[in-house]
Design an enzyme around this catalytic site. Sequence first.
Site, short mmCIF file in Angstrom:
data_model
loop_
_atom_site.label_atom_id
_atom_site.label_comp_id
_atom_site.label_asym_id
_atom_site.label_seq_id
_atom_site.Cartn_x
_atom_site.Cartn_y
_atom_site.Cartn_z
N ARG A 173 0.80 -1.23 0.00
CA ARG A 173 0.00 0.00 0.00
C ARG A 173 0.83 1.28 0.00
NH1 ARG A 173 0.45 2.74 4.40
NH2 ARG A 173 1.33 1.69 6.22
N GLY B 278 6.09 -6.04 9.69
CA GLY B 278 7.30 -5.55 10.33
C GLY B 278 8.31 -4.98 9.36
N ALA C 181 8.25 4.54 5.29
CA ALA C 181 7.27 4.42 4.21
C ALA C 181 5.88 4.65 4.79
CB ALA C 181 7.36 3.05 3.56
N CYS D 195 0.29 -2.41 13.76
CA CYS D 195 1.27 -3.39 13.26
C CYS D 195 1.62 -4.37 14.38
CB CYS D 195 2.52 -2.69 12.75
SG CYS D 195 2.20 -1.59 11.35
N ARG E 84 -5.49 -16.97 29.45
CA ARG E 84 -6.31 -16.01 28.69
C ARG E 84 -5.79 -14.59 28.85
NH1 ARG E 84 -12.34 -18.43 30.29
NH2 ARG E 84 -11.99 -20.51 29.39
N HIS F 248 9.55 -7.51 6.30
CA HIS F 248 9.92 -6.98 4.99
C HIS F 248 11.01 -5.92 5.07
CE1 HIS F 248 6.36 -4.67 6.45
NE2 HIS F 248 7.13 -3.63 6.12
#
Length: 263
Positions: A25, A165, A262, A143, A124, A204
Amino acid sequence: MSLADTQYLNIVENILNNGIYGQNRTGVATYKLPQQIMQFDLQQEFPILTTKFVAFKTAIKELLWIWQMQSNDVRKLQDMNVRVWDEWMREDGTIGKAYGYQIAKYKQLDNLIRTIKEDPDSRRMIVTLWNIEDLSDMALQPCAYETLWDVGDGYLNCMLVQRSGDMGLGIPFNTAQYAALVHMIAHVTGLKPGKFTHVINNAHIYENHIEQLREQLERRNQALPAPTIHINRDVTDFYDFKPEDITLEGYEHLGKLAMTVAV
């Protein structure tokens, strides 16, 4: 050398050598690999990179903004001289119903600390920022979106799950940040920090970060020992922590590597 450098640089090298090229994106192409994992024993050392500078003080301030202030107001970060969210700030000064907003909405931190203290065998203990009904009203969907907690034999363990990431910028920041969070919550609940596991679903490297990361890989043999984290022992309530209560002793590094985020 720091175990953070070892594990992190192994992933970076693997992505550069074997990563899948593709678009996303942001419009800046990446090389990526799925489901990368780092795990650290926080009794052994604190996981922060030494092969490049990581802005630990900034990471702590953002951590407190999310977990303690439980805020979505970017102006509160700016008051602390932190600019990491400026690109996503809306006209009202917020990032929408994201991050700290979700912790406050369901009192997730209070519930976590209470469960750790009162029901440490619980399976939990989860804090999640991925609220499906609110995703459309977030300037950036989270993220690092979920933590899973576990108590055993007097140790507090945590797994951070990150859907996306950025290995160049985000991951070093998040690893150190959430390792510090484990230390902080362990301290106020009377436990020792244990295992910290960082799971990255889409790990990435942006094309415009490759040169800097190759330079960092060349620093591998110069990596330095990990520093020691210090938590102010006088703080007993998580809501009383201040940025200066969480510090690193002996943090040495090989200098900054400038990269563009980015958006």
